[in-house]
Design an enzyme around this catalytic site. Structure first.
Site, PDB file in Angstrom:
ATOM      1  N   LYS A 280       1.111  -1.006   0.254  1.00 46.38           N
ATOM      2  CA  LYS A 280      -0.196  -0.349   0.011  1.00 46.38           C
ATOM      3  C   LYS A 280       0.845   1.474   0.456  1.00 46.38           C
ATOM      4  CE  LYS A 280      -3.905  -1.793   2.662  1.00 46.38           C
ATOM      5  NZ  LYS A 280      -4.875  -1.338   1.322  1.00 46.38           N
ATOM      6  N   ASP A 291      -7.786  -3.253  10.219  1.00 52.65           N
ATOM      7  CA  ASP A 291      -8.489  -3.932   9.288  1.00 52.65           C
ATOM      8  C   ASP A 291      -8.794  -5.715  10.165  1.00 52.65           C
ATOM      9  OD1 ASP A 291      -8.869  -4.282   6.830  1.00 52.65           O
ATOM     10  OD2 ASP A 291      -6.845  -5.100   6.469  1.00 52.65           O
ATOM     11  N   GLU A 352      -6.441  -9.104   0.345  1.00 46.60           N
ATOM     12  CA  GLU A 352      -6.011 -10.760   1.256  1.00 46.60           C
ATOM     13  C   GLU A 352      -7.463 -10.850   2.242  1.00 46.60           C
ATOM     14  OE1 GLU A 352      -6.089  -7.709   1.748  1.00 46.60           O
ATOM     15  OE2 GLU A 352      -6.719  -7.217   3.711  1.00 46.60           O
ATOM     16  N   ARG A 354     -10.451 -11.373   1.657  1.00 42.51           N
ATOM     17  CA  ARG A 354     -11.253 -11.545   1.086  1.00 42.51           C
ATOM     18  C   ARG A 354     -10.657 -13.077   0.496  1.00 42.51           C
ATOM     19  NH1 ARG A 354     -11.653  -8.265  -4.557  1.00 42.51           N
ATOM     20  NH2 ARG A 354     -11.331  -7.382  -3.262  1.00 42.51           N
TER      21      ARG A 354
HETATM   22  N1  BES Z   1      -8.084  -3.307   4.090  1.00 37.66           N
HETATM   23  C1  BES Z   1      -7.831  -3.185   2.971  1.00 37.66           C
HETATM   24  C2  BES Z   1      -9.481  -2.691   2.238  1.00 37.66           C
HETATM   25  C3  BES Z   1      -9.644  -0.818   2.622  1.00 37.66           C
HETATM   26  C4  BES Z   1      -8.982   0.636   2.144  1.00 37.66           C
HETATM   27  C5  BES Z   1     -10.817  -0.814   3.862  1.00 37.66           C
HETATM   28  C6  BES Z   1      -9.091   1.537   2.296  1.00 37.66           C
HETATM   29  C7  BES Z   1     -10.795   0.947   4.837  1.00 37.66           C
HETATM   30  C8  BES Z   1      -9.828   1.827   3.644  1.00 37.66           C
HETATM   31  C9  BES Z   1      -8.337  -4.581   1.491  1.00 37.66           C
HETATM   32  O1  BES Z   1      -7.622  -5.499   2.239  1.00 37.66           O
HETATM   33  C10 BES Z   1      -7.993  -4.164   0.072  1.00 37.66           C
HETATM   34  O2  BES Z   1      -6.668  -3.222   0.611  1.00 37.66           O
HETATM   35  N2  BES Z   1      -8.247  -3.994  -0.679  1.00 37.66           N
HETATM   36  C11 BES Z   1      -8.341  -2.791  -2.425  1.00 37.66           C
HETATM   37  C12 BES Z   1      -8.231  -4.448  -2.945  1.00 37.66           C
HETATM   38  C13 BES Z   1      -8.550  -4.276  -4.324  1.00 37.66           C
HETATM   39  C14 BES Z   1      -6.569  -4.545  -4.360  1.00 37.66           C
HETATM   40  C15 BES Z   1      -8.520  -5.231  -5.012  1.00 37.66           C
HETATM   41  C16 BES Z   1      -8.698  -2.258  -2.133  1.00 37.66           C
HETATM   42  O3  BES Z   1     -10.073  -1.607  -2.151  1.00 37.66           O
HETATM   43  O4  BES Z   1      -7.893  -0.745  -2.285  1.00 37.66           O
HETATM   44 ZN    ZN Z   2      -7.179  -5.792   4.206  1.00 37.39          ZN
HETATM   45 MN    MN Z   3      -5.670  -5.043   1.799  1.00 36.29          MN
END
Ligand code: BES
Ligand code: ZN
Ligand code: MN
Length: 497
Positions: A280, A291, A352, A354
Site C-alpha cells: 500500500k 483491518d 487479502e 477475501r
Molecule cells: N483492508 C483493505 C480495504 C480498505 C482500504 C479498507 C482502505 C478501508 C480503507 C483491503 O484489504 C484492500 O486493500 N482492498 C483493496 C482491494 C483491491 C486490491 C482489489 C482495495 O480496496 O483497494
Molecule cells: Zn485488508
Molecule cells: Mn488489503
C-alpha cells in the site's frame, strides 16, 4: 453504570441533576415548564435574557434552583421544533451526557422531550439512553505514559418519565442498550490497539478470555498445523509473509436448543494490512491496524449474546492473520488452493481479506447454519460508493440482506444494499486458475462480494463491507464500534428476545 426508569414528579427526583430540553425559539418542553413553575420562573427569565438559545448540541448547567430536590438542572438544546426527531434527540442526549461527564454529577435523570413514538418507541428510547451514555463514557485505551484522566463520576442514569408497561419496555431497552455499549467498547478497544499488540495470537487470547468470563461461551483456536489439515490454502497464503502466525478462532454461544441451527458470524481479522508485496502507499497506512474490525465485531457480538443470555445459538468465526511482504510472502500471480478445493490466482496481494474470509466461510458450512453473515473492512471501493455513513450489504439471500438493513435502521447503525448479480462474477475470470482474487477497479465492493459468493453456495449468506464505518481517521481517529449495534439488533430479532 446503573440504568433505571423514573416516573414521579421531576421536581422531587432524588438525583444530582435533571436533564431537560429547550427548543430554539425558547419554547420550554413539558418537563422544563414544570421546573420553571417550581423555581418561580427562573428558566423563562433566563431564556428571555437570551442566555440559552436552545441550539442543538449546546448545553447549560444551572445550579441550586429553588423548588427542586435535584441540585442541578442541565438544559440541552433541541434545535428547531419543526426538524425535531430521532436524530436531533440523540444529539441532544449525547451532548447532555457528555457535558455531565465533565462535572461531579453522579446521578442524572434524562427528562428530555422525546420524539414521537413512531420514530422512537419506549424500548428503543431506553436502549438509546444506555447506548449513548456508554458511548459518551468510553475512553480510548491509549498507551500514553502520563497520568490517566479521572474517570467520570456519573454512575447512575434514569430514563423517563414512564410508568407501567411502558416503563418495563424502557427498562428492557436500558438493559439491552447497556450490553450493546459494553460490546461496542469491546470492539473499539480491540480496534484501537496497535498492530504490534493486537496480533492474531492476541485476538485468540481475547476470545479465550471472553469464554472464561461467560459460561455460555466455548472457544476453539486452530493453529497452523490445524489450518493446514483443513487445507486453508488461501488464508495461509496471506499469513506466509508475516512473522505472526495465523489463527482461526471459533467462539460459540449456546443459548438455543441443542438441535437448533446457529447463526454464524464470520469476521475479517487482518491485524495489520500492509498490502503485502502489492504494498500500500504510505499515507495513513497506520489505519490498517483497523483491518481486524470485522473480527472485533464478531467477538463483541458474541460477548453481547452471552451478556444478555440470548436464547439463540451463535457461532463466531474469526480469520486472524497479518498481511506483510517478505521473502516468503505470496506474490502476484501465485495460485493457491482454497479449503473448498477451488483454485485462486492471487493477482493482488492487497486483496487479502477475501482470501482469509473464503476459507473461514467454508469452515462455517460444518455448522449447518441458519444464516451466515460476514463482517469485513473489505474494500476501499465501498468507501468510495457509500462514504462513512452506511455499511455495504450484499448476499445471496435477499431476505437476510433486508433483515440486516432493517436491523441497522432500528439500531442507528445503517447499511445500504449493493447489487450482487451474476455479471460481476465474470470480472473475476482467470486464465490459469478457477478465478482471480480481483475483478478490476469497477464495482470493486461488489466483485469482492462476488468472490465470497463462490464459497457460500447453498448457505443463506450476507456480507457487510464495513470499510467506511468501522473507524474514523483524522483528529478524532478511533474505532467507532460499528457494526456491533446492528449485529446486536439482528441477533435479538433472530432470538425474538
Ligand atoms: N483492508 C483493505 C480495504 C480498505 C482500504 C479498507 C482502505 C478501508 C480503507 C483491503 O484489504 C484492500 O486493500 N482492498 C483493496 C482491494 C483491491 C486490491 C482489489 C482495495 O480496496 O483497494
Ligand atoms: Zn485488508
Ligand atoms: Mn488489503
Amino acid at each position: 453504570m446503573r440504568f433505571e426508569t423514573w416516573s414521579k414528579s421531576i421536581t422531587t427526583l432524588d438525583v444530582d441533576c435533571v436533564i431537560v430540553g429547550v427548543f430554539e425559539d425558547g419554547e420550554l418542553t413539558a418537563e422544563a415548564r414544570l421546573i420553571d413553575r417550581a423555581s418561580g420562573g427562573r428558566l423563562a427569565k433566563l431564556l428571555a435574557r437570551g442566555d440559552f438559545p436552545g441550539r442543538l448540541g449546546e448545553t447549560l448547567l444551572l445550579a441550586d434552583l429553588p423548588g427542586l430536590t435535584a441540585q442541578r438542572v442541565l438544559l440541552s438544546g433541541l434545535g428547531a421544533r419543526k426538524s425535531f426527531g430521532r436524530k436531533p434527540w440523540r444529539k441532544a442526549c449525547t451532548a447532555a451526557i457528555a457535558a455531565l461527564t465533565r462535572t461531579g454529577v453522579k446521578s442524572a435523570a434524562v427528562a428530555l422531550e422525546r420524539p414521537n413514538a413512531d420514530v422512537l418507541d419506549d424500548y428503543y428510547f431506553g436502549r438509546a439512553v444506555a447506548e449513548l451514555t456508554g458511548a459518551a463514557l468510553y475512553r480510548v485505551n491509549d498507551l500514553k505514559s502520563g497520568k490517566k484522566p479521572k474517570p467520570a463520576a456519573l454512575a447512575q442514569v434514569l430514563a423517563g418519565p414512564v410508568a407501567g408497561s411502558a416503563a418495563r419496555a424502557v427498562a428492557r431497552g436500558l438493559a439491552h442498550g447497556s450490553a450493546i455499549a459494553q460490546a461496542s467498547a469491546v470492539q473499539r478497544d480491540l480496534g484501537n490497539l496497535p498492530g504490534n499488540i493486537c496480533t492474531p495470537r492476541y485476538l485468540a487470547e481475547q476470545a479465550r478470555a471472553l469464554a472464561r468470563r461467560h459460561r455460555s461461551l466455548t472457544v476453539r483456536v486452530l493453529e497452523e498445523p490445524a489450518l493446514r489439515r483443513e487445507k486453508m490454502g488461501c488464508l495461509l497464503a496471506v499469513a506466509q509473509g508475516s512473522n505472526e502466525p495465523p489463527r482461526l478462532i471459533v467462539l460459540e454461544h449456546k443459548g438455543g436448543g441443542r438441535a437448533e441451527a446457529p447463526v454464524v458470524l464470520v469476521g475479517k481479522g487482518v491485524t495489520f494490512d500492509s498490502g503485502g508485496i502489492s504494498l500500500k502507499p504510505g499515507a495513513e497506512m497506520d489505519e490498517m491496524k483497523y483491518d481486524m474490525s470485522g473480527a472485533a465485531a464478531v467477538l463483541a457480538a458474541l460477548s453481547f449474546a452471552a451478556a444478555v443470555k440470548l436464547p439463540l445459538n451463535v457461532v463466531g468465526i474469526v480469520g486472524a492473520v497479518e498481511n506483510m511482504p517478505d521473502g516468503k510472502a505470496v506474490k502476484p500471480g501465485d495460485i493457491v488452493t482454497s479449503a473448498s478445493g477451488q483454485t485462486v490466482e492471487i493477482l493482488n496481494t492487497d486483496a487479502e481479506g477475501r482470501l482469509v474470509l473464503c476459507d473461514a466461510l467454508y469452515y462455517a458450512r460444518r455448522f449447518k447454519p441458519a444464516a451466515v453473515v460476514d463482517l469485513a473492512t473489505l474494500t476501499g471501493a465501498c468507501v468510495i460508493a457509500l462514504g462513512h455513513h452506511h455499511s455495504g450489504a450484499l448476499g445471496n439471500d435477499e431476505t437476510l440482506v433486508r433483515e440486516l438493513i432493517d436491523a441497522g435502521v432500528r439500531a442507528d447503525d445503517r447499511a445500504w444494499p449493493l447489487p450482487l448479480t451474476e455479471e460481476y462474477t465474470e470480472q473475476l475470470k482467470s486464465n490459469f486458475a478457477d478465478f482471480a482474487n480481483i475483478g478490476g477497479r469497477d464495482g470493486g465492493a461488489i466483485t469482492a462480494a462476488a468472490f465470497l459468493a463462490k464459497f457460500t453456495q447453498g448457505m443463506s449468506w450476507a456480507h457487510l463491507d464495513i470499510a467506511g464505518v468501522a473507524w474514523q481517521g483524522g483528529a478524532h481517529k478511533g474505532s467507532t464500534g460499528r457494526p456491533t449495534p446492528l449485529l446486536a439488533d439482528f441477533l435479538l430479532r433472530r432470538a425474538r428476545a
